[in-house]
Scaffold this active site. Structure first.
Site, PDB file in Angstrom:
ATOM      1  N   ASP A   1      10.661  69.293  97.692  1.00 55.96           N
ATOM      2  CA  ASP A   1      10.083  68.313  98.609  1.00 55.96           C
ATOM      3  C   ASP A   1       8.665  68.788  98.935  1.00 55.96           C
ATOM      4  O   ASP A   1       8.322  69.950  98.681  1.00 55.96           O
ATOM      5  CB  ASP A   1      10.952  68.234  99.866  1.00 55.96           C
ATOM      6  CG  ASP A   1      10.302  67.414 100.958  1.00 55.96           C
ATOM      7  OD1 ASP A   1       9.881  66.276 100.678  1.00 55.96           O
ATOM      8  OD2 ASP A   1      10.193  67.919 102.093  1.00 55.96           O
TER       9      ASP A   1
ATOM     10  N   ASP B   1      13.539  70.198 103.482  1.00 59.40           N
ATOM     11  CA  ASP B   1      13.652  70.638 104.876  1.00 59.40           C
ATOM     12  C   ASP B   1      13.995  69.516 105.847  1.00 59.40           C
ATOM     13  O   ASP B   1      14.505  69.772 106.931  1.00 59.40           O
ATOM     14  CB  ASP B   1      12.340  71.285 105.334  1.00 59.40           C
ATOM     15  CG  ASP B   1      11.290  70.241 105.682  1.00 59.40           C
ATOM     16  OD1 ASP B   1      10.733  70.298 106.794  1.00 59.40           O
ATOM     17  OD2 ASP B   1      11.046  69.349 104.850  1.00 59.40           O
TER      18      ASP B   1
ATOM     19  N   ASP C   1      15.864  64.674 103.306  1.00 60.24           N
ATOM     20  CA  ASP C   1      16.187  65.444 102.101  1.00 60.24           C
ATOM     21  C   ASP C   1      17.681  65.731 101.980  1.00 60.24           C
ATOM     22  O   ASP C   1      18.140  66.146 100.908  1.00 60.24           O
ATOM     23  CB  ASP C   1      15.436  66.782 102.101  1.00 60.24           C
ATOM     24  CG  ASP C   1      13.931  66.598 102.067  1.00 60.24           C
ATOM     25  OD1 ASP C   1      13.474  65.706 101.331  1.00 60.24           O
ATOM     26  OD2 ASP C   1      13.224  67.330 102.777  1.00 60.24           O
TER      27      ASP C   1
END
Length: 660
Positions: free
Chosen positions: A340, A544, A548
């Site tokens: 990410d 995080d 996600d």
């Protein structure tokens, strides 16, 4: 041999000061009984060599049986009550059988070596528990709480509640995860973040329980209860992981039951068939007992868990928490990694990157002072970044009046008699009028936005006076981590982000990622993960945010950064990088691969020894003492081989492999 679980009782203590100590060898009952059995066996062997009366030898050897064999014997009987045939019981039966045919010394040797291998297994568990105790011992037992009237009282750190104000004096350990309200100091937080040098802390900064305050005094506000602190989460996850079993271990235990039943059947055949061809009962029984001993899968059972438990404990000490042995095993099979962006490759916290002043009456600090004052009552992350930047420059903020927030657009407030508006360029162009905005300012806005910055316009009394560029800073180790991940897996990582294409592409160029997938919603990330895995990749996803969590759950392995503020993300992930250091991800994958190699090596050693000794016993004549020594010796070799991953050098070696 049953694999012991990490007992929660072993991870607690009344005194925090004792928690970081390593368990002494003879603090373990398994070690004490094994040592006593060894002493009795040695004494019995000495009396035998010296020609002492037979009853003396037998008394010493029987005492050796009792001290070294009662624990595995009891465990075996308890397993039998659950209709499970345990290897522990088979070994005790074999030792008793050896005594029944007059080979009591050989049976005692079996008991001693079996007890020693059990003690080594307990040592692996204890060392893992030591890592948990050491983490829990980082936080101090007491704290100085400041009351509403300013009075101070000493309280147990466990009794602190969210919102409590705590005074941390120079040199003291910080008692809770908290935010600095007043004061300034440098804090040694290597135990949590891994940073080698103390980190300066001022108003608004976060501090962690268990870290050490430097030369200044801090007044902090508690953000998390003691049980929810970073070090407590580390300890809990390491403990939980130590109580799990890897897929290889589960498969071995499933096969072990059928193997043990077959082994008993063959043992009975080895005893019953030879007498039909004229062999004596004593010789047949001796061969059968030898077969039962050498065919026992002790080393096979012990081959898997010690290396994986040791890897979990070592990784936990270095800030990476694998939640189970299965996760530690699977990490090593990763063939590609997806990251990410926000909060993973970047810090996840907006920071002021630049100030552009368009009126001579203002300096950079004066413009920032007005903008920060207007944003101070706001709860927007961009406003918080502006306020933090002013505080870091030690700018005193004036009193604010008539504050109004227009979510998604701007805030307005009266500061020093002026009406100050702070907000997006799109919103404030309409307020201030495009004619009033200089061409150079428009060009700057377009350029900065094209570079991926978020641009905030500052307006004073309806006239635009400056720009603030805000960005989510790239983690300094991000490029190195991407490079290491590429070399380790043989495939370039993927960037999965919900940000716009321009920002994502710019970051991809910075860190060396070519496969950039931008503008993804949570469902889109899951679809991307499934697409990559459908192509044959065993994908590890690192993220995080709460957005996600679905992708982490869909991945082969999901890793959450420790800064994740979403409990859902932390619970969904298979592993957590507590220290927020991306370079530990390739390192833990390398550690997992080494653990898997040790497991394979252990299995090869165990199976080779068992097969060789079984063939020797059935085809020729294998002396019982030699069979005992070689079989149990292989078990000890396998156990010691797994313990190697507990050493600090094992992590350094994994880091060297990952980042060479």
């Amino acid at each position: 041999m049953a694999v012991r679980e990490l007992s929660p009782a072993r991870c607690t203590s009344a005194s925090p000061l004792v928690l970081a100590r390593r368990t002494k060898l003879f603090a373990l009952s398994e070690m004490r009984w094994a040592a006593l059995a060894l002493g009795l066996f040695s004494a019995g062997l000495l009396t035998q060599l010296c020609g002492a009366p037979q009853w003396v030898r037998w008394a010493l050897f029987l005492a050796c049986y009792a001290t070294g064999g009662w624990e595995p014997g009891l465990a075996g009987l308890q397993a039998l009550q659950r209709r499970t045939l345990d290897v522990d019981l088979l070994m005790v039966v074999a030792a008793i059988g050896a005594a029944a045919i007059g080979q009591i010394a050989e049976g005692a040797l079996l008991i001693v070596i079996f007890a020693t291998s059990g003690a080594l297994e307990a040592l692996v568990t204890a060392r893992t528990a030591d890592s948990v105790r050491g983490l829990m011992g980082l936080a101090p037992g007491t704290a100085t709480r400041v009351g509403a009237g300013g009075g101070e009282e000493t309280v147990n750190a466990a009794d602190l509640r969210i919102g409590d104000i705590v005074l941390v004096r120079p040199g003291e350990r910080i008692s809770a995860d908290a935010t600095v309200l007043a004061g300034g100091s440098e804090v040694d937080q290597a135990t949590v973040t891994g940073e080698p040098l103390p980190v300066d802390k001022s108003i608004g900064d976060q501090v962690f329980a268990g870290t050490v305050n430097g030369t200044g005094a801090l007044r902090i506000r508690v953000d998390r209860l003691a049980r929810d602190s970073v070090v407590a989460r580390i300890a809990t996850l390491v403990e939980q992981a130590s109580q799990t079993k890897a897929r290889t271990q589960l498969f071995i235990e499933k096969v072990e039951q059928r193997y043990s039943i077959g082994m008993v059947a063959v043992t009975l055949a080895v005893f019953a068939v030879p007498p039909l061809w004229g062999e004596t009962l004593q010789r047949a029984l001796l061969r059968a007992m030898t077969f039962m001993i050498v065919a026992s899968p002790c080393a096979v059972v012990l081959a898997t868990m010690p290396p994986l438990l040791a890897a979990i404990a070592n990784a936990g000490r270095h800030g990476v928490l694998a939640k189970s042995a299965i996760v530690m095993e699977q990490l090593g099979t990763t063939t590609r990694i997806a990251f990410d962006k926000t909060g993973t490759l970047t810090r996840g916290t907006p920071e002021l990157a630049g100030i552009w002043v368009y009126e001579r009456r203002f300096t950079d600090d004066e413009l920032l002072r007005l903008a920060a004052a207007a944003e101070y009552p706001s709860e927007h992350p961009l406003g918080a970044a502006i306020v933090k930047a002013a505080q870091s420059r030690r700018i005193r903020l004036p009193t604010v009046g008539e504050f109004t927030a227009h979510p998604g657009c701007r805030v307005t407030a009266r500061v020093d008699g002026h009406v100050i508006a702070v907000g997006s360029a799109t919103a404030l162009l309409g307020t201030a009028g495009a004619a009033a905005l200089e061409a150079s300012m428009i060009t700057a806005v377009d350029f900065l936005q094209g570079e991926g910055y978020t641009v905030v316009v500052v307006v004073c009394d309806s006239h635009p006076v400056g720009l603030l560029a805000i960005t989510d800073q790239l983690r300094p180790e991000a490029a190195a981590a991407i490079s290491a991940a590429t070399k380790l897996t043989g495939a370039k990582p993927v960037l999965l982000t919900g940000d716009n294409r321009a920002t994502a592409d710019r970051l991809g160029v910075q860190v060396g990622i070519d496969d950039v997938r931008a503008g993804l919603l949570p469902d889109d990330k899951v679809a991307a993960v499934r697409q990559l895995q459908a192509g044959g990749a065993r994908l590890t996803v690192v993220g995080d945010g709460i957005n996600d969590a679905p992708a982490l759950a869909a991945a082969h392995v999901g890793i959450a950064m420790g800064s994740a503020r979403s409990e859902l993300t932390l619970q969904t992930a298979d592993a957590v990088v507590v220290r927020d250091d991306l370079t530990t991800i390739p390192t833990v994958i390398a550690m997992s691969r080494r653990a898997r190699r040790i497991v394979v090596a252990n299995l090869i050693v165990a199976v080779t020894f068992i097969a060789g000794l079984v063939v020797w016993d059935l085809a020729f004549t294998l002396p019982l003492p030699l069979g005992v020594a070689r079989h149990e010796g292989s078990t000890i070799i396998v156990g010691l081989n797994g313990l190697r991953l507990l050493r600090h050098t094992a992590w350094r070696r994994a880091a060297g492999t990952a980042h060479r």
